[in-house]
Design a protein around this motif. Structure first.
Motif, mmCIF file in Angstrom:
data_model
loop_
_atom_site.group_PDB
_atom_site.id
_atom_site.type_symbol
_atom_site.label_atom_id
_atom_site.label_comp_id
_atom_site.label_asym_id
_atom_site.label_seq_id
_atom_site.Cartn_x
_atom_site.Cartn_y
_atom_site.Cartn_z
ATOM 1 N N GLU A 98 45.111 58.025 40.975
ATOM 2 C CA GLU A 98 43.989 58.087 41.909
ATOM 3 C C GLU A 98 44.470 58.351 43.331
ATOM 4 O O GLU A 98 43.863 59.134 44.074
ATOM 5 C CB GLU A 98 43.199 56.783 41.856
ATOM 6 C CG GLU A 98 41.970 56.789 42.755
ATOM 7 C CD GLU A 98 41.202 55.486 42.696
ATOM 8 O OE1 GLU A 98 40.174 55.378 43.381
ATOM 9 O OE2 GLU A 98 41.640 54.580 41.965
ATOM 10 N N GLN A 99 45.584 57.718 43.712
ATOM 11 C CA GLN A 99 46.132 57.943 45.045
ATOM 12 C C GLN A 99 46.589 59.393 45.223
ATOM 13 O O GLN A 99 46.400 59.994 46.286
ATOM 14 C CB GLN A 99 47.306 56.989 45.298
ATOM 15 C CG GLN A 99 46.905 55.525 45.399
ATOM 16 C CD GLN A 99 45.917 55.286 46.525
ATOM 17 O OE1 GLN A 99 46.121 55.716 47.654
ATOM 18 N NE2 GLN A 99 44.829 54.600 46.211
ATOM 19 N N SER A 137 35.346 51.960 45.305
ATOM 20 C CA SER A 137 35.890 51.715 43.964
ATOM 21 C C SER A 137 36.454 50.302 43.848
ATOM 22 O O SER A 137 36.326 49.654 42.795
ATOM 23 C CB SER A 137 36.979 52.747 43.649
ATOM 24 O OG SER A 137 38.021 52.692 44.608
ATOM 25 N N SER A 138 37.062 49.792 44.931
ATOM 26 C CA SER A 138 37.594 48.423 44.898
ATOM 27 C C SER A 138 36.467 47.400 44.791
ATOM 28 O O SER A 138 36.561 46.421 44.038
ATOM 29 C CB SER A 138 38.430 48.155 46.154
ATOM 30 O OG SER A 138 39.545 49.016 46.210
ATOM 31 N N SER A 189 47.075 50.032 34.431
ATOM 32 C CA SER A 189 46.412 49.953 35.735
ATOM 33 C C SER A 189 47.247 50.584 36.844
ATOM 34 O O SER A 189 46.723 51.273 37.724
ATOM 35 C CB SER A 189 46.107 48.492 36.072
ATOM 36 O OG SER A 189 47.308 47.731 36.128
ATOM 37 N N GLY A 209 35.169 47.442 41.321
ATOM 38 C CA GLY A 209 36.099 46.781 40.410
ATOM 39 C C GLY A 209 36.012 45.268 40.502
ATOM 40 O O GLY A 209 36.000 44.563 39.474
ATOM 41 N N LEU A 210 35.949 44.740 41.720
ATOM 42 C CA LEU A 210 35.826 43.288 41.895
ATOM 43 C C LEU A 210 34.506 42.769 41.331
ATOM 44 O O LEU A 210 34.457 41.701 40.702
ATOM 45 C CB LEU A 210 35.937 42.943 43.384
ATOM 46 C CG LEU A 210 37.322 43.140 44.016
ATOM 47 C CD1 LEU A 210 37.246 42.977 45.526
ATOM 48 C CD2 LEU A 210 38.326 42.155 43.426
ATOM 49 N N ARG A 227 38.135 41.384 54.423
ATOM 50 C CA ARG A 227 38.117 42.405 53.362
ATOM 51 C C ARG A 227 37.045 43.459 53.649
ATOM 52 O O ARG A 227 36.436 44.011 52.742
ATOM 53 C CB ARG A 227 37.846 41.753 52.004
ATOM 54 C CG ARG A 227 38.804 40.635 51.661
ATOM 55 C CD ARG A 227 38.400 39.931 50.385
ATOM 56 N NE ARG A 227 38.861 40.624 49.198
ATOM 57 C CZ ARG A 227 38.630 40.206 47.953
ATOM 58 N NH1 ARG A 227 37.924 39.100 47.753
ATOM 59 N NH2 ARG A 227 39.077 40.883 46.933
ATOM 60 N N TYR A 266 46.167 53.745 39.085
ATOM 61 C CA TYR A 266 46.098 53.625 40.542
ATOM 62 C C TYR A 266 46.906 54.736 41.217
ATOM 63 O O TYR A 266 46.441 55.362 42.182
ATOM 64 C CB TYR A 266 46.621 52.254 40.963
ATOM 65 C CG TYR A 266 46.740 52.076 42.459
ATOM 66 C CD1 TYR A 266 45.617 51.816 43.234
ATOM 67 C CD2 TYR A 266 47.979 52.180 43.086
ATOM 68 C CE1 TYR A 266 45.723 51.663 44.608
ATOM 69 C CE2 TYR A 266 48.089 52.030 44.458
ATOM 70 C CZ TYR A 266 46.968 51.772 45.216
ATOM 71 O OH TYR A 266 47.077 51.621 46.576
ATOM 72 N N LEU A 284 37.515 47.375 52.296
ATOM 73 C CA LEU A 284 37.605 47.706 50.874
ATOM 74 C C LEU A 284 36.866 49.010 50.579
ATOM 75 O O LEU A 284 35.790 49.267 51.119
ATOM 76 C CB LEU A 284 37.010 46.579 50.029
ATOM 77 C CG LEU A 284 37.808 45.270 49.945
ATOM 78 C CD1 LEU A 284 37.002 44.225 49.184
ATOM 79 C CD2 LEU A 284 39.151 45.493 49.272
ATOM 80 N N SER A 285 37.461 49.811 49.712
ATOM 81 C CA SER A 285 36.803 51.052 49.311
ATOM 82 C C SER A 285 35.697 50.753 48.303
ATOM 83 O O SER A 285 35.606 49.647 47.756
ATOM 84 C CB SER A 285 37.821 52.016 48.697
ATOM 85 O OG SER A 285 38.353 51.477 47.500
#
Length: 299
Positions: free
Chosen positions: A90-91, A47-48, A83, A51-52, A41, A87, A44-45
């Motif tokens: 955002e994309q 923001s990800s 969500s 979020g996690l 992983r 998403y 991962l960005s």
């Protein structure tokens, strides 16, 4: 009278008590991040990851570390339902940003190519202009010598030499006229190139004070000033004059609104018309001007 005896001391003690006694919280945060960002992983960005980490902290706070203990409320259900749309939005924003960056990059490359072509053409014209000036001097010298030869031939009543001298004068005048016409065309094209480069140029220097400790040619003033629109102070050790050129045709009107102080050293014998053109073209907003002759005379 009911007032605290040491009011400042109590504030200091309270501030000291809120300071952590160690860095266990920070180290614990690093450990949690290591569990989240595993070997598979690593891409991962930001923001990800945030979020996690927020999910991890929420489970710890609301469910005491157990996901099944987290209370399911209507706000959470609505957030989950939205969500996917969040998403997708955002994309789309990221794609739009990438497209804009690509467009700007392509535009910048195109501008650089256009500027390179303009600079190459300008250098070619300047080189050709210099060669024509040399030819013009030779033609003027030829005409001068031929006129002297004609005068001598007329004094001696030498018809043959007079005819030859007259032919040379005509040829020299014709050559001088052709050179002058060519110089006019080159000067006009140089002026257009300089104006175009001002519109095409993607950047300008923010230099506000410039000192040229050496000789500086009059031809270079256009190139210098168009890159320095924010110039406030200028000092040139020696500004060289161009001979046999109509100077007002070789200058483009550049508005240097910030240029207030100028110091120039020039040759001792400078025509006033030359100085007038220089001032009218570049130094309209000056407050202080200092001129010094090369031999030390000031005026």
């Amino acid at each position: 009278f009911g007032l605290p005896k040491y009011p400042t001391l109590s504030k200091i003690v309270k501030n000291i008590l809120i300071i952590s006694h160690g860095n266990s919280d920070v180290e614990r945060g690093f450990s949690i991040n290591e569990h989240i960002i595993t070997e598979n992983r690593t891409l991962l960005s930001l923001s990800s990851i945030n979020g996690l980490r927020s999910t991890w902290d929420a489970i710890k706070f609301y469910g005491a570390g157990s996901p099944h203990r987290v209370p399911i409320k209507i706000d959470m259900i609505r957030a989950v339902q939205k969500s996917k749309s969040v998403y997708n939005q955002e994309q789309l924003s990221l794609k739009s940003l990438a497209d804009r960056e690509k467009e700007q990059s392509e535009k910048h490359e195109h501008t650089n190519e256009e500027m390179k072509k303009l600079i190459d053409r300008e250098n070619q014209l300047l080189s050709k202009q210099k060669g024509l000036h040399d030819k013009q001097k030779k033609a003027q010298l030829l005409v001068g010598e031929s006129r002297q030869r004609l005068d001598n031939a007329l004094k001696k009543a030498d018809i043959i030499n007079a005819q030859a001298a007259n032919a040379l004068i005509g040829a020299g005048d014709e050559q001088g006229k052709l050179i002058s016409d060519e110089l006019f065309k080159i000067t006009d094209e140089l002026s257009k190139i300089q104006k175009t480069s001002l519109l095409t140029l993607p950047w300008c220097s923010s230099i506000k004070c410039l000192i040229v400790d050496g000789d500086f040619s009059f031809e270079s003033l256009n190139c210098l000033f168009r890159y320095l629109p924010q110039l406030h102070r200028l000092s040139i050790n020696f500004l060289k004059k161009i001979n046999n050129i109509e100077m007002d045709k070789n200058l483009s009107m550049i508005q240097l609104k910030h240029l207030k102080y100028v110091s120039l050293k020039m040759s001792a014998f400078i025509p006033f018309d030359w100085f007038k053109v220089l001032t009218k073209t570049f130094f309209r907003h000056l407050q202080t001007l200092r001129l010094t002759a090369r031999v030390g005379e000031e005026y």
